[in-house]
Scaffold this active site. Structure first.
Site, short mmCIF file in Angstrom:
data_model
loop_
_atom_site.label_atom_id
_atom_site.label_comp_id
_atom_site.label_asym_id
_atom_site.label_seq_id
_atom_site.Cartn_x
_atom_site.Cartn_y
_atom_site.Cartn_z
N TYR A 1 -12.26 -5.75 -3.47
CA TYR A 1 -13.32 -5.36 -4.39
C TYR A 1 -14.31 -6.48 -4.69
O TYR A 1 -15.51 -6.30 -4.57
CB TYR A 1 -12.77 -4.79 -5.72
N ILE B 1 4.78 -4.12 10.65
CA ILE B 1 5.13 -3.70 9.29
C ILE B 1 4.75 -2.23 9.22
O ILE B 1 3.57 -1.88 9.17
CB ILE B 1 4.42 -4.54 8.21
N ARG C 1 -9.55 -1.31 3.62
CA ARG C 1 -9.21 -1.10 2.20
C ARG C 1 -9.81 -2.16 1.29
O ARG C 1 -10.16 -1.87 0.16
CB ARG C 1 -7.69 -1.07 2.02
N TYR D 1 -2.20 -10.41 4.69
CA TYR D 1 -2.38 -8.99 5.01
C TYR D 1 -3.87 -8.71 5.08
O TYR D 1 -4.55 -8.67 4.05
CB TYR D 1 -1.69 -8.16 3.92
N THR E 1 0.83 -1.21 0.00
CA THR E 1 0.00 0.00 0.00
C THR E 1 0.87 1.26 0.00
O THR E 1 0.68 2.17 -0.81
CB THR E 1 -0.90 0.01 1.24
N THR E 2 1.84 1.29 0.91
CA THR E 2 2.73 2.45 1.03
C THR E 2 3.57 2.62 -0.22
O THR E 2 3.94 3.74 -0.59
CB THR E 2 3.64 2.29 2.26
N LYS F 1 -0.31 -9.92 8.82
CA LYS F 1 -0.21 -8.48 9.03
C LYS F 1 -1.59 -8.02 9.46
O LYS F 1 -2.53 -7.98 8.67
CB LYS F 1 0.25 -7.75 7.77
#
Length: 295
Positions: free
Chosen positions: A112, A206, A143, A138, A49-50, A166
């Site tokens: 999604y 993380i 999100r 994760y 993501t980052t 995560k």
């Protein structure tokens, strides 16, 4: 108790993808990797993501994985983001990472399309069984749109290559359920919740803010490991506002890239649909960085 992913305990950093003129800036990327190695960070997690993976093309995503693994050269662990809402695509990227020499794979829950819990299980199971890499699930429903429930993660923990989670649900109850029923290594996915999660058995983080202050995040994790909760609490309180700004002022990695630009470590460039901080937000961030002693 020893956990399956114990080698990844401590600080992992979700590194940014530097851009210059809308292209990946590999010189700046190399400097970021060396910065983390010098700090003593255990693992870096590119193209998550980052790392703005949603705006990278597939060839760029693969090239970044290969570049980071080659540059790291086993001096620091590499756990790239290789997840997708297509099982076939996630498996393909996982095999790219494996061939590049990655140490583990960070698998975001399919987003999604909102699979059932059985769909989540079959997705992760297929990847784990067809790859030799340790898998970190994760789980970030804010999100992805859907939670991977503890019962599903408990089932997945029976698979040899599923070794880590995560944990970015924000739920201590969920983390505690997983920790009580499995030998998975749980890593915080929210910087500000690192101490609370480690207090119930998580083994590290993380981190986003680790792009800026990796040594301080290492100090927090080390203090917990030593059982020095008073020292860990001091680090938590020192880091708290910085952590909140990185994830609270705007969508990650917008505040982080703004901070790194202020600190002279990044251009601050992002790709649409990511847009810069508003002036008021920027002023607030500068105040936080100054108060922390970074500016």
């Amino acid at each position: 108790m020893s956990t399956k992913g114990e080698a990844f305990a401590g600080l992992s950093v979700a590194v940014v993808t530097p851009f210059k003129g809308d292209e990946v800036d590999y010189d700046a990327f190399r400097a970021q990797i060396e910065f983390q190695i010098d700090a003593g960070t255990n693992c870096i997690c590119p193209v998550g993501t980052t790392g703005e993976s949603p705006t990278l093309t597939h060839p760029e995503h693969e090239r970044v994985i290969n570049f980071v693994c080659e540059t790291a050269n086993k001096r620091i662990k590499v756990m790239p983001g290789v997840g997708s809402n297509s099982t076939a695509e996630a498996l393909r990227l996982t095999k790219v990472a494996e061939a590049a020499g990655a140490d583990a794979a960070l698998q975001v829950a399919p987003y999604y399309n909102k699979p059932t819990q059985e769909g989540f299980y079959q997705h992760f199971k297929r990847i784990a069984e067809e790859s030799g890499l340790p898998q970190c699930i994760y789980n970030i429903p804010g999100r992805t749109g859907k939670n991977v429930e503890p019962e599903t993660i408990i089932r997945l923990a029976e698979l040899q290559n599923v070794t880590m989670v995560k944990e970015a649900t924000g739920s201590l109850d969920q983390a505690s359920t997983i920790l009580g029923a499995t030998n998975l290594t749980v890593l915080s996915g929210d910087d500000s919740l690192t101490l609370p999660l480690m207090s119930v058995g998580a083994r590290g983080v993380i981190s986003v803010v680790g792009n800026i202050v990796p040594r301080d995040m290492i100090a927090l994790c080390d203090a917990v490991d030593r059982g020095d909760l008073a020292q860990a609490l001091q680090w938590h309180r020192k880091l708290f506002q910085l952590c909140r700004d990185m994830l609270g002022l705007s969508t990650n990695p917008i505040p982080l890239k703004a901070a790194m630009k202020m600190l002279g470590r990044d251009t601050g460039e992002m790709r649409l649909p990511m847009t810069p901080l508003e002036p008021g937000q920027e002023a607030s961030l500068r105040k936080t960085l100054t108060a922390y002693g970074l500016l």
